[in-house]
Every structure is written in structure tokens, then in C-alpha cells.
Design a protein around this motif. Structure first.
Motif, PDB file in Angstrom:
ATOM      1  N   GLY A  19      -3.443  -9.228 -37.000  1.00  0.00           N
ATOM      2  CA  GLY A  19      -3.138  -7.859 -37.356  1.00  0.00           C
ATOM      3  C   GLY A  19      -1.873  -7.826 -38.191  1.00  0.00           C
ATOM      4  N   ILE A  20      -1.769  -6.820 -39.021  1.00  0.00           N
ATOM      5  CA  ILE A  20      -0.557  -6.586 -39.797  1.00  0.00           C
ATOM      6  C   ILE A  20      -0.271  -5.087 -39.727  1.00  0.00           C
ATOM      7  N   THR A  21       0.956  -4.757 -39.389  1.00  0.00           N
ATOM      8  CA  THR A  21       1.360  -3.355 -39.316  1.00  0.00           C
ATOM      9  C   THR A  21       2.077  -2.994 -40.605  1.00  0.00           C
ATOM     10  N   ILE A  22       1.620  -1.910 -41.222  1.00  0.00           N
ATOM     11  CA  ILE A  22       2.121  -1.487 -42.530  1.00  0.00           C
ATOM     12  C   ILE A  22       2.458  -0.006 -42.450  1.00  0.00           C
ATOM     13  N   LYS A  23       3.605   0.368 -42.986  1.00  0.00           N
ATOM     14  CA  LYS A  23       3.962   1.786 -43.023  1.00  0.00           C
ATOM     15  C   LYS A  23       3.017   2.532 -43.945  1.00  0.00           C
ATOM     16  N   GLN A  24       2.786   3.789 -43.603  1.00  0.00           N
ATOM     17  CA  GLN A  24       2.088   4.682 -44.528  1.00  0.00           C
ATOM     18  C   GLN A  24       3.103   5.142 -45.572  1.00  0.00           C
ATOM     19  N   PRO A  25       2.741   5.409 -46.789  1.00  0.00           N
ATOM     20  CA  PRO A  25       1.405   5.460 -47.375  1.00  0.00           C
ATOM     21  C   PRO A  25       0.899   4.115 -47.899  1.00  0.00           C
ATOM     22  N   HIS A  26       1.674   3.039 -47.680  1.00  0.00           N
ATOM     23  CA  HIS A  26       1.286   1.736 -48.218  1.00  0.00           C
ATOM     24  C   HIS A  26      -0.035   1.243 -47.640  1.00  0.00           C
ATOM     25  N   ALA A  27      -0.239   1.455 -46.335  1.00  0.00           N
ATOM     26  CA  ALA A  27      -1.500   1.037 -45.712  1.00  0.00           C
ATOM     27  C   ALA A  27      -2.684   1.756 -46.350  1.00  0.00           C
ATOM     28  N   GLU A  28      -2.531   3.049 -46.596  1.00  0.00           N
ATOM     29  CA  GLU A  28      -3.628   3.816 -47.197  1.00  0.00           C
ATOM     30  C   GLU A  28      -3.893   3.363 -48.633  1.00  0.00           C
ATOM     31  N   CYS A  29      -2.858   2.980 -49.360  1.00  0.00           N
ATOM     32  CA  CYS A  29      -3.038   2.492 -50.732  1.00  0.00           C
ATOM     33  C   CYS A  29      -3.845   1.190 -50.745  1.00  0.00           C
ATOM     34  N   ILE A  30      -3.632   0.352 -49.732  1.00  0.00           N
ATOM     35  CA  ILE A  30      -4.406  -0.887 -49.624  1.00  0.00           C
ATOM     36  C   ILE A  30      -5.860  -0.562 -49.318  1.00  0.00           C
ATOM     37  N   VAL A  31      -6.096   0.278 -48.312  1.00  0.00           N
ATOM     38  CA  VAL A  31      -7.463   0.627 -47.906  1.00  0.00           C
ATOM     39  C   VAL A  31      -8.195   1.349 -49.039  1.00  0.00           C
ATOM     40  N   PRO A  41       9.370  -9.599 -46.463  1.00  0.00           N
ATOM     41  CA  PRO A  41      10.625 -10.309 -46.735  1.00  0.00           C
ATOM     42  C   PRO A  41      10.506 -11.827 -46.625  1.00  0.00           C
ATOM     43  N   ARG A  42       9.483 -12.308 -45.913  1.00  0.00           N
ATOM     44  CA  ARG A  42       9.300 -13.751 -45.728  1.00  0.00           C
ATOM     45  C   ARG A  42       7.852 -14.130 -46.035  1.00  0.00           C
ATOM     46  N   PRO A  43       7.637 -15.391 -46.404  1.00  0.00           N
ATOM     47  CA  PRO A  43       6.252 -15.827 -46.656  1.00  0.00           C
ATOM     48  C   PRO A  43       5.471 -15.946 -45.350  1.00  0.00           C
ATOM     49  N   TRP A  44       4.159 -15.820 -45.460  1.00  0.00           N
ATOM     50  CA  TRP A  44       3.261 -15.991 -44.324  1.00  0.00           C
ATOM     51  C   TRP A  44       2.387 -17.206 -44.578  1.00  0.00           C
ATOM     52  N   SER A  45       2.206 -18.037 -43.562  1.00  0.00           N
ATOM     53  CA  SER A  45       1.325 -19.196 -43.708  1.00  0.00           C
ATOM     54  C   SER A  45      -0.114 -18.864 -43.318  1.00  0.00           C
ATOM     55  N   TRP A  46      -0.307 -17.784 -42.557  1.00  0.00           N
ATOM     56  CA  TRP A  46      -1.652 -17.398 -42.110  1.00  0.00           C
ATOM     57  C   TRP A  46      -2.546 -17.084 -43.305  1.00  0.00           C
ATOM     58  N   ARG A  47      -3.794 -17.541 -43.268  1.00  0.00           N
ATOM     59  CA  ARG A  47      -4.817 -17.155 -44.239  1.00  0.00           C
ATOM     60  C   ARG A  47      -6.059 -16.780 -43.445  1.00  0.00           C
ATOM     61  N   GLY A  48      -6.692 -15.694 -43.843  1.00  0.00           N
ATOM     62  CA  GLY A  48      -7.890 -15.246 -43.146  1.00  0.00           C
ATOM     63  C   GLY A  48      -7.900 -13.739 -43.030  1.00  0.00           C
ATOM     64  N   TRP A  49      -8.715 -13.235 -42.116  1.00  0.00           N
ATOM     65  CA  TRP A  49      -8.885 -11.799 -41.945  1.00  0.00           C
ATOM     66  C   TRP A  49      -7.679 -11.171 -41.270  1.00  0.00           C
ATOM     67  N   LEU A  50      -7.365  -9.953 -41.695  1.00  0.00           N
ATOM     68  CA  LEU A  50      -6.286  -9.159 -41.120  1.00  0.00           C
ATOM     69  C   LEU A  50      -6.815  -7.772 -40.752  1.00  0.00           C
ATOM     70  N   LEU A  51      -6.436  -7.292 -39.573  1.00  0.00           N
ATOM     71  CA  LEU A  51      -6.632  -5.889 -39.254  1.00  0.00           C
ATOM     72  C   LEU A  51      -5.490  -5.141 -39.929  1.00  0.00           C
ATOM     73  N   LEU A  52      -5.801  -4.093 -40.662  1.00  0.00           N
ATOM     74  CA  LEU A  52      -4.786  -3.296 -41.338  1.00  0.00           C
ATOM     75  C   LEU A  52      -4.394  -2.141 -40.410  1.00  0.00           C
ATOM     76  N   HIS A  53      -3.233  -2.270 -39.812  1.00  0.00           N
ATOM     77  CA  HIS A  53      -2.738  -1.293 -38.850  1.00  0.00           C
ATOM     78  C   HIS A  53      -1.702  -0.401 -39.521  1.00  0.00           C
ATOM     79  N   ALA A  54      -1.960   0.889 -39.551  1.00  0.00           N
ATOM     80  CA  ALA A  54      -1.001   1.861 -40.076  1.00  0.00           C
ATOM     81  C   ALA A  54       0.011   2.144 -38.976  1.00  0.00           C
ATOM     82  N   GLY A  55       1.258   1.780 -39.228  1.00  0.00           N
ATOM     83  CA  GLY A  55       2.304   1.974 -38.232  1.00  0.00           C
ATOM     84  C   GLY A  55       2.596   3.444 -37.966  1.00  0.00           C
TER      85      GLY A  55
END
Length: 154
Positions: A19-31, A41-55
Motif C-alpha cells: 500500500g502507499i498513502t498519498i495526500k489528496q488531490p495527488h491520489a485522485e490525479c493518479i487514479v 523523498p527517498r527511493p523505493w526498492s519495491w516493484r509490483g502492485w500498490l494499493l493507492l490509499h488516499a490519506g
């Protein structure tokens, strides 16, 4: 047991989805399919599916940005819910003194590259957290009810 449940029964959600938590309106812009990256702020090593969680919080200054305002016009800004899924395919930082990879890219930030974005018809209430997080089996099951063709990244 439905075929989708059989597909994922042997794979704990923590092994193939985060899961990834994203502030609105950024989450809605992605969807909405307009924003192909998420700034971090930092790189992520994870690759694969993410649940897009609007904080729970809304980035109010972002609501006045023309790029954001055009994208979210007429769209609801759900908070505290999973609103979609996306595949995280890469993570990069734009080289200094080079053009941004997309108008959505923040200089100096790491850009999570998102593809295969799918919106949920019914947002699912959930708690998020900072950084990539492992969703519960119950939350993933609720997402799979709406997106039965979602497949684990291999």
C-alpha cells in the motif's frame, strides 16, 4: 472458492502487493490517469502492485495548481480510503539541471513510476501509513472483489 480467490489463496498479500498513502488531490490525479509518478523523498526498492490509499489530509495549496485543478474538476476527493491500484515499475531521480521527466515531477524528489492504474468504483475505508505498507488479507480481498482480473506481479 472463486478462481480469483484460488489464484491468490497461496500468495499472502504481503508477498505481491503493498500500500502507499498519498495526500489528496495527488491520489485522485493518479487514479484519473493523469499523473504517472508519485514524488517521494527517498527511493523505493519495491516493484509490483500498490494499493493507492488516499490519506486523511488534503494538500490545499495543490488544489490551486492549474494542472491539478484541471485534472480533478468534477471528481470527488475521498480520504481515508483505498481508491485504486497501480503497478510500481521503477523509481528514478531527474539528473540535476535537466528537464523534469513529467510536469508532475518535483525537483530533487524520487519519482515512483506508476502504470496499469485502475480505479475502484467504491472506495474502501482503510488506514494507511508512511512508507510502503503491507495490506491485510481482508483489504486485498475487498479490492479483488472490485478488480477480479488483478494479477500478482511476477
Amino acid at each position: 472458492m472463486a478462481s480469483t480467490e484460488r489464484l491468490h489463496a497461496s500468495a499472502h498479500p504481503g508477498t505481491w502487493i503493498r500500500g502507499i498513502t498519498i495526500k489528496q488531490p495527488h491520489a485522485e490525479c493518479i487514479v484519473a490517469g493523469a499523473k504517472p509518478i508519485e514524488n517521494r523523498p527517498r527511493p523505493w526498492s519495491w516493484r509490483g502492485w500498490l494499493l493507492l490509499h488516499a490519506g486523511q489530509s488534503i494538500d490545499r495549496p495543490a488544489l490551486r495548481l492549474p494542472l491539478v485543478a484541471r485534472t480533478i474538476r468534477g471528481r470527488a476527493l475521498a480520504t481515508g480510503t483505498v481508491i485504486g491500484v497501480a503497478r510500481l515499475t521503477g523509481c528514478h531521480q531527474d539528473p540535476a539541471d535537466s528537464p523534469r521527466c513529467t510536469p508532475w515531477a518535483e525537483p530533487g524528489a524520487w519519482h515512483l513510476e506508476l502504470s496499469d492504474v485502475q480505479a475502484l468504483a467504491l472506495p474502501i475505508p482503510a488506514r494507511g501509513q508512511l512508507g510502503p505498507w503491507k495490506p491485510t488479507e481482508e483489504l486485498v480481498a475487498q479490492v479483488l472483489q472490485q478488480l477480479p482480473n488483478l494479477r500478482a506481479a511476477r
